[in-house]
Scaffold this active site. Structure first.
Site, short mmCIF file in Angstrom:
data_model
loop_
_atom_site.label_atom_id
_atom_site.label_comp_id
_atom_site.label_asym_id
_atom_site.label_seq_id
_atom_site.Cartn_x
_atom_site.Cartn_y
_atom_site.Cartn_z
N SER A 123 -39.18 -14.10 -40.95
CA SER A 123 -40.19 -15.04 -41.45
C SER A 123 -40.49 -16.07 -40.38
CB SER A 123 -39.70 -15.74 -42.71
OG SER A 123 -38.81 -16.80 -42.39
N ASP A 124 -41.67 -16.65 -40.42
CA ASP A 124 -41.93 -17.80 -39.57
C ASP A 124 -41.22 -19.01 -40.19
OD1 ASP A 124 -42.92 -19.47 -37.57
OD2 ASP A 124 -44.92 -18.60 -37.63
N HIS A 125 -41.25 -20.11 -39.48
CA HIS A 125 -40.46 -21.29 -39.81
C HIS A 125 -40.76 -21.80 -41.22
CE1 HIS A 125 -38.61 -25.24 -39.34
NE2 HIS A 125 -38.08 -24.81 -38.20
#
Length: 765
Positions: free
Chosen positions: A286-288
């Site tokens: 996942s992105d941040h």
């Protein structure tokens, strides 16, 4: 068993010899051996240990290193990012080896986008080189330095096709074109990963941001994307697939929603396409903080629901939040997430750790403790020669009236502008572990070039901007932009005085580093007014005016194009930027860069890109008609088109010759031109080949890049450049979502940019 370079490791392994012998050893790096190893390891893991492997922690104020070490001991962490020194990485790996039950190694990741300690030009600049050897250099040096710091993975390359310069992250990508972005991304993956990401000086790549993040509405960060399947698969998906086909071990999932579904919860995207159609075997990350954002997207009711949706959709690792570790145990217990789903995600993580060679040696990228650098930022760890060479190739000459350039290394030169002496800004965004005081500014580069041969007068001339709202935004977390205490007029007056004493003026203008970054979208893409006022005042002196642009996106430069005698687009050129730019300014290097993205005349033209559809009423400037696809208050085309870039010499391109007027589906046609250097200097240019499907079952672009070759010619020298065309170059996704080529006429365009081309045609039978 390979010696592990830590006393703590040796002690811990001695305490559990059977386990150590099973886990660590000289394991063959083959899919078959990996699958057997991981299957066996999964059987030994508890539910909590499996969940721990899915957690990717960011080192920072919310997660200090001391707290992370406790989590590591309890098996709550699978990987770490945002730590970039061998000492810190070694301590964390030691914790795993000494205190965790199964001693499953961590991997360490960082955003190594255009260099680790040596900062190369931003990706837009690298794309401007149109040179795959330059890409390989950046990839290998970046991987070497990252691995030498103990890293195993990089969040790169960024292969989001972007046609909206309002978007701040356009600086991270390779521009507007699908083919160019695909081949640049593919080359970067191969360069960074080398023969194997397990090699001492290679790292695993993570292609990002999957998918279509570069098409966010309005160029506004984190916004939504809505597009047809045909546009998605014809224009935006190929670069991701190219990177994965090149062997990238990871994919970072985008923050945006795609056609109403956040990518983080899109099982069609992450399973049907990525896993089933493309056969991807690596990890998805996942992105941040993206999993918790599913609640705000409105596709999850609460944190537990967000975790359920994300894991079932196919997100293996959760970046920078505790959601998986907090909520997966309960979801497993209730049966809302199955053990099979948890095992799949855990298997993917263990697979990449195996591919990284971490089960052969958890310290493979650290080496002996005695080899740790005394000074992490030591000058000897930089690769300045390579950085300078690549930066020179990234410079694009946009204008050169009356051969203003190259400059002489004599007389008096005024160097002005808020970016002329900025070590921070020349590095650009995502400059990894680069140190600002090791970078060379344009002022320093010019001084280095002329030595005692010329007099240099310097004046700042203006602030980056005088807009307090923008300054406050840029300085939200640190003082990134410093405002001069003098009045704007006093600064301009000083610059004008310097200009009046000079033979030529070099004004270094554009954007600060923070203006072309994540979360830095702009509605106005002109040079800030403070700098425009400076340029106007300098123009009024009557002295030859050279603009050196420093920026991370195309800028609207209609007025500046009229005012300047010469314009160099240098992007953010990196550690050796100043020296490289000076090489071009003084003719020690003949510029050969080409634009990987079109420059609009104004923000109102956006999106403006070369591979548009023709429409039913295309505008013809030679036969003006009111009822055509045009603006009545602005020229239709861009100020500078895709592929554009001048040289200190000139080139001519002959008519196109084709090896055959027809092509069989299993055959090829070769298109050729003869290129001649008609100038007085040796120089390089990029010969570009475009194709157009003239009549098809759906409207096709007016042209699409399908090949390029960078050639260097001496004055008067000629060279034949040929491009083989096969069926793959003609295929597209049609209305029935079938990927195929259709019989009929194809136009071939070859030239030095997307606008100045010669044309031929053939028929696919």
């Amino acid at each position: 068993m390979k010696w592990l370079c830590s006393v703590g490791v040796a002690v811990s392994l001695a305490m559990q010899p059977a386990l150590a012998e099973n886990l660590f050893g000289n394991h063959p790096l083959t899919p078959e051996a990996r699958d057997a190893f991981v299957t066996d390891l999964l059987k030994k893991m508890t539910v909590d240990e499996k969940i721990g492997q899915l957690r990717l922690i960011s080192v920072g104020p919310d997660n200090p290193k001391e707290a992370i070490r406790e989590m590591i001991k309890d098996g709550q962490v699978g990987a770490i990012f945002n730590t970039v020194t061998r000492q810190d990485i070694r301590q964390m790996q030691d914790q795993v080896m000494a205190l965790s039950r199964l001693k499953i190694p961590l991997f360490f990741a960082y955003d190594v986008v255009h260099g680790q300690r040596t900062v190369f030009p931003i990706s837009l600049g690298l794309a401007s080189s149109f040179n795959l050897d330059a890409v390989r250099t950046v990839g290998r040096v970046s991987a070497y330095e990252a691995a030498d710091d103990g890293l195993n993975m990089t969040w790169a390359p960024m292969v989001d096709v972007s046609r909206d310069p309002r978007w701040g992250r356009a600086s991270e990508g390779f521009g507007e074109d699908t083919y160019l972005t695909s081949i640049m991304g593919e080359t970067m993956v191969k360069a960074m990963q080398g023969k194997s990401p397990a090699d001492r000086y290679s790292v695993m790549t993570s292609v990002k941001h999957f998918a279509a993040y570069g098409a966010v509405e309005g160029g506004k960060e984190y916004n939504t994307v809505d597009m047809s399947s045909q546009r998605l698969f014809n224009d935006y998906m190929p670069p991701y697939k190219a990177g994965l086909d090149a062997g990238s071990g990871a994919v970072m999932v985008a923050l945006n929603s795609l056609n109403g579904t956040p990518a983080t919860s899109d099982s069609w995207l992450l399973k049907d396409v990525l896993r089933d159609e493309w056969g991807f075997k690596g990890i998805t990350v996942s992105d941040h903080g993206a999993i918790k954002e599913l609640i705000k997207h409105g596709t999850a009711a609460d944190p537990e629901d967000a975790v359920r949706v994300a894991l079932k959709a196919g997100v293996d690792m959760s970046m920078a939040d505790e959601y998986y570790s907090k909520y997966l145990p309960g979801l497993i217990k209730s049966g809302k997430v199955t053990m099979a789903e948890l095992d799949d995600a855990t298997r993917h993580v263990l697979n990449v750790k195996y591919d990284m060679g971490l089960f052969n040696d958890p310290y493979s990228h650290l080496g002996p403790k005695e080899s740790d650098p005394v000074d992490t930022n030591a000058e000897s760890r930089l690769h300045r020669k390579e950085a300078r060479e690549v930066a020179r190739e990234s410079v694009v000459l946009l204008k050169n009236r009356l051969e203003t350039l190259p400059l002489k290394k004599s007389g008096t030169i005024a160097v002005v502008g808020p970016l002329a002496d900025s070590q921070r800004d020349v590095m650009g965004s995502w400059s990894a572990a680069g140190v600002a005081n090791q970078s060379v500014t344009v002022l320093a580069g010019i001084q280095n070039a002329v030595g005692d041969g010329a007099k240099i007068l310097y004046a700042k001339g203006a602030n980056i901007t005088n807009d307090k709202g923008i300054v406050d935004f840029l300085n939200l977390y640190e003082e990134a932009v410093k405002i001069d205490p003098r009045s704007p007029q006093a600064m301009i007056d000083e610059a004008v005085q310097a200009a009046k004493q000079a033979d030529v003026v070099v004004a270094v203008v554009g954007e600060s580093q923070g203006m072309a970054h994540e979360a830095s979208s702009r509605t106005n893409i002109t040079i800030p007014q403070s700098q425009r006022d400076l340029i106007t005042a300098l123009k009024a002196t009557g002295k030859p005016l050279v603009l050196v642009l420093m920026n991370g996106r195309p800028l609207a430069l209609v007025k500046e194009d009229q005012q300047a005698d010469a314009i160099l687009e240098t992007w953010f050129a990196g550690t050796e930027g100043g020296n490289a730019i000076a090489d071009v300014l003084f003719g020690d290097y003949n510029p050969s860069g080409k634009l990987p993205i079109s420059f609009p005349r104004s923000v109102g033209q956006i999106p403006v890109y070369y591979s548009h559809l023709n429409t039913g009423r295309p505008y013809n400037p030679e036969k003006p008609n009111k009822y055509t696809s045009r603006y009545f208050d602005e020229a239709n085309g861009p100020l500078y088109p895709f592929g554009y870039g001048l040289s200190y010499t000139t080139f001519t391109v002959s008519d196109v010759t084709l090896s055959s007027p027809t092509m069989q589906r299993d055959g090829k046609v070769t298109a050729s031109v003869e290129v001649t250097n008609t100038g007085k200097r040796e120089g390089a240019t990029v010969i570009q080949m475009y194709l157009q499907d003239v009549t098809a079952s759906m409207s096709r672009p007016v042209k699409q890049l399908k090949g390029f070759e960078k050639i260097t010619l001496k004055p008067g020298e000629r060279k034949t450049v040929s491009f083989p065309i096969d069926i793959e170059a003609l295929k597209f996704w049609n209305q029935q979502m079938k990927y195929d080529a259709e019989p009929g006429k194809f136009n071939v365009f070859i030239g030095v940019d997307s606008a100045r081309v010669k044309q031929g045609s053939f028929e696919l039978l």
